[in-house]
Design a protein around this motif. Structure first.
Motif, PDB file in Angstrom:
ATOM      1  N   TYR A 143       0.854  -1.187   0.000  1.00  0.00           N
ATOM      2  CA  TYR A 143       0.000   0.000   0.000  1.00  0.00           C
ATOM      3  C   TYR A 143       0.888   1.235   0.000  1.00  0.00           C
ATOM      4  O   TYR A 143       1.780   1.368   0.847  1.00  0.00           O
ATOM      5  CB  TYR A 143      -0.894  -0.005   1.240  1.00  0.00           C
ATOM      6  N   HIS A 145       0.336   5.405  -0.239  1.00  0.00           N
ATOM      7  CA  HIS A 145      -0.552   6.558  -0.300  1.00  0.00           C
ATOM      8  C   HIS A 145       0.322   7.795  -0.442  1.00  0.00           C
ATOM      9  O   HIS A 145       1.088   8.137   0.460  1.00  0.00           O
ATOM     10  CB  HIS A 145      -1.407   6.644   0.968  1.00  0.00           C
ATOM     11  N   LYS A 173      -2.418   4.940  -4.206  1.00  0.00           N
ATOM     12  CA  LYS A 173      -3.471   5.930  -4.021  1.00  0.00           C
ATOM     13  C   LYS A 173      -2.792   7.292  -3.913  1.00  0.00           C
ATOM     14  O   LYS A 173      -1.788   7.438  -3.219  1.00  0.00           O
ATOM     15  CB  LYS A 173      -4.271   5.641  -2.746  1.00  0.00           C
ATOM     16  N   SER A 175      -3.482  11.497  -3.178  1.00  0.00           N
ATOM     17  CA  SER A 175      -4.441  12.475  -2.662  1.00  0.00           C
ATOM     18  C   SER A 175      -3.848  13.870  -2.734  1.00  0.00           C
ATOM     19  O   SER A 175      -2.632  14.051  -2.611  1.00  0.00           O
ATOM     20  CB  SER A 175      -4.815  12.160  -1.209  1.00  0.00           C
TER      21      SER A 175
END
Length: 353
Positions: A143, A145, A173, A175
Motif C-alpha cells: 500500500y 498513499h 493511491k 491524494s
C-alpha cells in the motif's frame, strides 16, 4: 511453454512485469544508443520515425523485434535498442519538478526497509520518480498513499507511474492537500509502517507522522540543505517520540573503462540531498537523549529564512511547463491503450470471420 501457460503466467505476474518481457510493442518506450554511446528514448508509434541530423529510423523496424536488437537508419547509422531501466526512465520521463535520483531512491528503499506488503505514505510526489520505486518495493499486495499539494504535479506523477507499469497500479493511491492535515484524516492511527517525506519543512509534520506511524515504524526524510537537516533533527529530538535520528548523503562516482585506461570519470553525481531516518517509539516512551548535545540548538531568523525555496535555489516552474509535462506524461499511456484497443478489435474481427 505453450501459449496457455504464458497467458497464465502473465495474469499471475506482479503488475507491470509482462511489459518488461517479450518483443517490443507499439506504445512502449525504447532506449536507442548510437555508435558513440549517446542515448535517446523514444515511444514506439506505428508509421512514424525517429529523426536526427544523421537520417531517420522507422519505428516499424523495432516493433516486434526482441529486446537487444540492432537496427539501422536510412543512412546506415546503427542503434542498439533496449527497454529503459528504472534509472534511465526516471531521468528521461516528463517532469515538473526535480526528481529523486536513483542513488537516493535506492538508499530510501534499503535504509527505510521498504518491504513487500508494507503500508507506506509519502509526501512531495513531484514527478513520481520515488513513487515508482516505492511501488516496486511494496508490491501489488502492499500500500502506497502519496500526498501532493499541486494538481499539476499529481497529473504528471500519475502519467509517469502508469507509463512504466502499463496502467494504474493496484497498490497506489494519490491524494491532494497538505500532508499534515490529510494523512491524519485518511489513515488510522498507528496503521502505517513507513513514512517518506520529500519537502521543505518536514518538522511541521511531527504530530501527523507520530499519529499514523506504528511503533517501530520508520520515518525517512529527504532534504536539500544543512539548515533543513539540522532543524528537522532538533525537532525530532525535542519531540521525544522517536529514536535518535541518523543522517547521511550518498555520492556516486563512475569509472572510465577502456583497455588499460582505467580511471575515475571526470564528472560524478555528488550531493543531491540529505537522508535522515528515525523510528517511532511505543506510546508513553520518551526517547533517549544523545550522550553529547550541541551547545546551541536555537535557530535565529536568518537560519529559518535559509530554507525558503528561493534561498535553496529552487526555481519556480511555470504553469505552462507543468501543463505540457502532464500532457507528455499521459500521452504515452493513451497511445499504448489505443494500440491495445486496436489490436483487440482486429483480433475480434478475425474471429468473427
Amino acid at each position: 511453454m505453450n501459449h496457455q501457460d504464458s497467458a497464465a503466467e502473465n495474469t499471475t505476474a506482479p503488475h507491470g512485469a509482462a511489459a518488461r518481457r517479450g518483443p517490443f510493442r507499439a506504445g512502449e518506450r525504447v532506449q536507442l544508443t548510437d555508435e558513440r554511446g549517446r542515448m535517446n528514448t523514444i515511444t514506439l508509434t506505428p508509421g512514424t520515425a525517429y529523426h536526427t541530423h544523421k537520417g531517420f529510423l522507422n519505428h516499424d523496424l523495432l516493433i516486434g523485434q526482441p529486446e537487444g536488437s540492432m537496427v539501422e537508419s536510412n543512412v546506415g547509422q546503427q542503434y542498439q535498442a533496449l527497454r529503459p531501466l528504472l534509472s534511465d526512465f526516471v531521468l528521461s520521463m516528463p517532469r515538473g519538478a526535480a526528481v529523486v535520483y536513483p542513488k537516493d531512491a535506492g538508499q530510501i528503499i534499503t535504509m527505510g526497509d521498504i518491504y513487500p506488503g508494507a503500508r507506506v505514505v509519502e509526501a512531495g510526489v513531484g514527478s513520481g520518480a520515488l513513487s515508482i520505486s516505492l511501488l516496486r518495493a511494496v508490491g501489488d499486495n502492499g500500500y502506497l498513499h502519496s500526498f501532493e499539494r499541486r494538481q499539476e504535479f499529481a497529473d504528471i506523477a500519475r502519467g509517469n507511474v502508469e507509463t512504466i507499469y502499463g496502467g494504474p497500479h493496484p497498490a497506489w493511491k494519490i491524494s491532494l492537500g497538505d500532508f499534515q492535515d490529510e494523512v491524519v484524516a485518511q489513515e488510522e492511527p498507528g496503521s502505517i509502517d513507513r513514512v517518506v517525506l520529500d519537502m521543505l519543512a518536514p518538522w511541521e509534520c511531527l504530530d501527523a507522522v507520530a499519529t499514523v506511524l506504528a511503533p517501530g515504524g520508520v520515518w525517512i526524510n529527504y532534504v536539500a540543505t544543512v539548515t533543513q537537516l539540522s532543524r528537522t533533527a532538533e525537532a525530532i529530538r525535542a519531540d521525544g517520540r522517536f529514536t535518535e535520528p541518523d543522517a547521511w548523503e550518498s555520492m556516486v562516482r563512475g569509472w572510465h573503462l577502456e583497455g588499460l585506461a582505467v580511471r575515475p570519470d571526470h564528472r560524478m553525481v555528488a550531493h543531491t540531498g540529505f537522508l535522515m531516518v528515525t523510528r517511532r517509539l511505543a506510546d508513553g516512551v520518551t526517547g533517549m537523549s544523545p550522550k553529547r548535545r550541541a551547545s546551541k540548538t536555537d535557530f535565529a531568523q536568518e537560519d529559518l529564512d535559509a530554507w525558503t525555496p528561493a534561498a535553496v535555489g529552487e526555481r519556480s516552474v511555470s504553469d505552462k511547463k507543468l501543463r505540457r509535462a502532464a500532457r507528455d506524461a499521459s500521452s504515452t499511456v493513451q497511445t499504448k491503450r489505443n494500440q491495445e484497443q486496436s489490436e483487440e478489435t482486429e483480433t475480434r474481427h478475425e474471429l468473427e470471420q
